[in-house]
Design a protein around this motif. Sequence first.
Motif, short mmCIF file in Angstrom:
data_model
loop_
_atom_site.label_atom_id
_atom_site.label_comp_id
_atom_site.label_asym_id
_atom_site.label_seq_id
_atom_site.Cartn_x
_atom_site.Cartn_y
_atom_site.Cartn_z
N TRP A 113 0.81 -1.22 0.00
CA TRP A 113 0.00 0.00 0.00
C TRP A 113 0.84 1.27 0.00
CZ3 TRP A 113 -4.38 -0.55 -1.93
CH2 TRP A 113 -5.16 -1.68 -1.69
N SER A 114 2.09 1.19 0.43
CA SER A 114 2.94 2.38 0.40
C SER A 114 3.27 2.81 -1.02
CB SER A 114 4.24 2.13 1.17
OG SER A 114 5.01 1.13 0.54
N LEU A 115 3.07 1.92 -2.00
CA LEU A 115 3.38 2.22 -3.40
C LEU A 115 2.18 2.80 -4.15
CD1 LEU A 115 5.35 -1.04 -4.31
CD2 LEU A 115 6.24 1.09 -3.33
N VAL A 116 1.01 2.75 -3.54
CA VAL A 116 -0.22 3.21 -4.20
C VAL A 116 -0.44 4.69 -3.90
CG1 VAL A 116 -2.72 2.88 -4.38
CG2 VAL A 116 -1.22 0.91 -4.00
N ASP A 117 -0.81 5.46 -4.92
CA ASP A 117 -1.13 6.87 -4.71
C ASP A 117 -2.28 6.99 -3.71
OD1 ASP A 117 0.77 7.77 -6.46
OD2 ASP A 117 -0.57 7.88 -8.18
N GLY A 118 -2.07 7.81 -2.68
CA GLY A 118 -3.10 7.94 -1.66
C GLY A 118 -3.16 6.76 -0.72
N PHE A 119 -2.20 5.83 -0.88
CA PHE A 119 -2.11 4.63 -0.04
C PHE A 119 -3.37 3.76 -0.12
CE2 PHE A 119 0.55 7.89 2.06
CZ PHE A 119 1.79 7.30 1.86
N GLY A 120 -4.14 3.93 -1.20
CA GLY A 120 -5.33 3.13 -1.38
C GLY A 120 -6.48 3.53 -0.48
N GLU A 121 -6.34 4.67 0.19
CA GLU A 121 -7.37 5.10 1.14
C GLU A 121 -8.10 6.37 0.69
OE1 GLU A 121 -8.35 3.66 4.02
OE2 GLU A 121 -7.01 1.95 3.71
N TYR A 122 -7.36 7.32 0.14
CA TYR A 122 -7.93 8.60 -0.28
C TYR A 122 -7.40 8.98 -1.66
CZ TYR A 122 -9.80 9.67 4.38
OH TYR A 122 -10.51 9.65 5.55
N ASP A 123 -8.16 9.81 -2.35
CA ASP A 123 -7.65 10.42 -3.57
C ASP A 123 -6.46 11.30 -3.17
OD1 ASP A 123 -7.51 12.75 -5.59
OD2 ASP A 123 -8.84 11.34 -6.59
N PRO A 124 -5.36 11.28 -3.94
CA PRO A 124 -4.18 12.08 -3.59
C PRO A 124 -4.47 13.56 -3.39
CG PRO A 124 -3.63 10.51 -5.32
CD PRO A 124 -5.11 10.42 -5.12
N CYS A 125 -5.57 14.04 -3.96
CA CYS A 125 -5.96 15.44 -3.78
C CYS A 125 -6.17 15.78 -2.31
CB CYS A 125 -7.24 15.72 -4.58
SG CYS A 125 -7.91 17.38 -4.40
N ALA A 126 -6.49 14.78 -1.51
CA ALA A 126 -6.73 15.00 -0.08
C ALA A 126 -5.49 15.54 0.61
CB ALA A 126 -7.18 13.70 0.59
N PHE A 127 -4.30 15.11 0.17
CA PHE A 127 -3.07 15.58 0.79
C PHE A 127 -2.87 17.08 0.53
CE2 PHE A 127 -1.66 11.04 -0.19
CZ PHE A 127 -2.11 10.58 1.04
N SER A 128 -3.16 17.49 -0.70
CA SER A 128 -3.02 18.91 -1.04
C SER A 128 -3.99 19.76 -0.22
CB SER A 128 -3.27 19.12 -2.54
OG SER A 128 -2.36 18.38 -3.32
N LEU A 129 -5.20 19.25 -0.03
CA LEU A 129 -6.19 19.99 0.74
C LEU A 129 -5.76 20.13 2.20
CD1 LEU A 129 -9.52 18.53 -0.69
CD2 LEU A 129 -8.71 20.88 -0.90
N LEU A 130 -5.19 19.08 2.76
CA LEU A 130 -4.74 19.16 4.15
C LEU A 130 -3.56 20.12 4.28
CD1 LEU A 130 -5.40 17.78 6.94
CD2 LEU A 130 -3.27 16.56 6.59
N GLU A 131 -2.65 20.09 3.32
CA GLU A 131 -1.52 21.01 3.35
C GLU A 131 -2.00 22.46 3.23
OE1 GLU A 131 0.76 19.45 0.16
OE2 GLU A 131 1.53 17.74 1.32
N GLU A 132 -3.04 22.67 2.41
CA GLU A 132 -3.62 24.00 2.30
C GLU A 132 -4.27 24.42 3.61
OE1 GLU A 132 -6.31 26.30 -1.00
OE2 GLU A 132 -7.10 24.40 -0.25
N ALA A 133 -4.93 23.46 4.27
CA ALA A 133 -5.56 23.75 5.56
C ALA A 133 -4.51 24.13 6.60
CB ALA A 133 -6.36 22.53 6.03
N ALA A 134 -3.34 23.50 6.53
CA ALA A 134 -2.25 23.85 7.44
C ALA A 134 -1.76 25.27 7.15
CB ALA A 134 -1.11 22.84 7.31
N PHE A 135 -1.68 25.61 5.87
CA PHE A 135 -1.25 26.96 5.48
C PHE A 135 -2.23 28.01 5.99
CE2 PHE A 135 -1.42 30.50 2.43
CZ PHE A 135 -0.11 30.96 2.50
N LEU A 136 -3.52 27.67 6.01
CA LEU A 136 -4.55 28.59 6.47
C LEU A 136 -4.68 28.61 7.99
CD1 LEU A 136 -7.35 27.80 3.84
CD2 LEU A 136 -5.93 29.86 3.94
N GLY A 137 -3.91 27.75 8.66
CA GLY A 137 -3.94 27.71 10.12
C GLY A 137 -5.07 26.88 10.70
N ILE A 138 -5.72 26.07 9.86
CA ILE A 138 -6.84 25.25 10.34
C ILE A 138 -6.32 24.04 11.10
CG2 ILE A 138 -8.89 23.96 9.63
CD1 ILE A 138 -8.93 25.73 7.09
N VAL A 139 -5.23 23.46 10.60
CA VAL A 139 -4.56 22.36 11.31
C VAL A 139 -3.09 22.75 11.47
CG1 VAL A 139 -6.11 20.58 10.43
CG2 VAL A 139 -4.03 21.12 9.16
#
Length: 262
Positions: free
Chosen positions: A88-114
């Motif tokens: 699963w470490s070789l699969v984009d998103g680890f087979g759990e989420y669309d890889p877009c989720a990572f970008s959204l979380l990083e954006e949330a960190a930039f906005l101070g949400i997390v």
Amino acid sequence: MCLRRFEKACALGEPIVSFKSGRPELHNKWTTLALMAYREAIAAGEVPTLDVVSQLLGCLRLPFDASLKKKLIDNLGVAAYSSRCSLWSLVDGFGEYDPCAFSLLEEAAFLGIVQYVSFKESPIVVDAKKFPIHTAEVYLLTILKGLKHRLAAGAKIPNVTIYLPFDKAQIPTPDGYKTINVAGRIGQKVASLLRRLGLPYVGNESYGKIRINAISLRKWLRPKLASPFGGKHEGLSFSQSQIGKGIIDQQRNIRTGNFSLE
């Protein structure tokens, strides 16, 4: 509303994931609507709440479907060295989420949400006690993604300590009632996620703390692959296996007279 409709579509077995591009991608109208609304809010200067971010991440979650999971692994074009080895470490998103989720979380960190993750700390500490479920899962997966890149760059990776919420409950015993710790919903979800990924951890979510050792992380991030030439070759890398598979495909094309350059 979009999250509920998305979850209903997943439960009904509606087609959610497309492989047209060669990589798994979510294609669902409710996910698209949620992303559009989120982007419009950001463009208007609104700062989403943590709960809104978590609901949006939930719309990017891949369905729990055995056939889909198998297809994600088959799409890699490689095989594990043994049945105990997780890919699963070789699969984009680890087979759990669309890889877009990572970008959204990083954006949330930039906005101070997390909170930002510091990869310079040892151990890396994840305090998921106040995270909604989807945020907790994607936050942890984002850390795994970052550690994967650091390991590929030759850097050392530390242990990861995860703090989780837990409850106390009383159970009847012959000597009266006894108070025990019970894992909260977030803890149960995070532990279940790690088990699905095949990533071992120590500790117990019922006590509010688990740890992923650096050695386990390295083994999980660099799984041993079977040789594409037949038999098994311990320590074969993902790129080496892909090259070997490409050679076999070329040999097959030569035998069948298919000389296409595509």
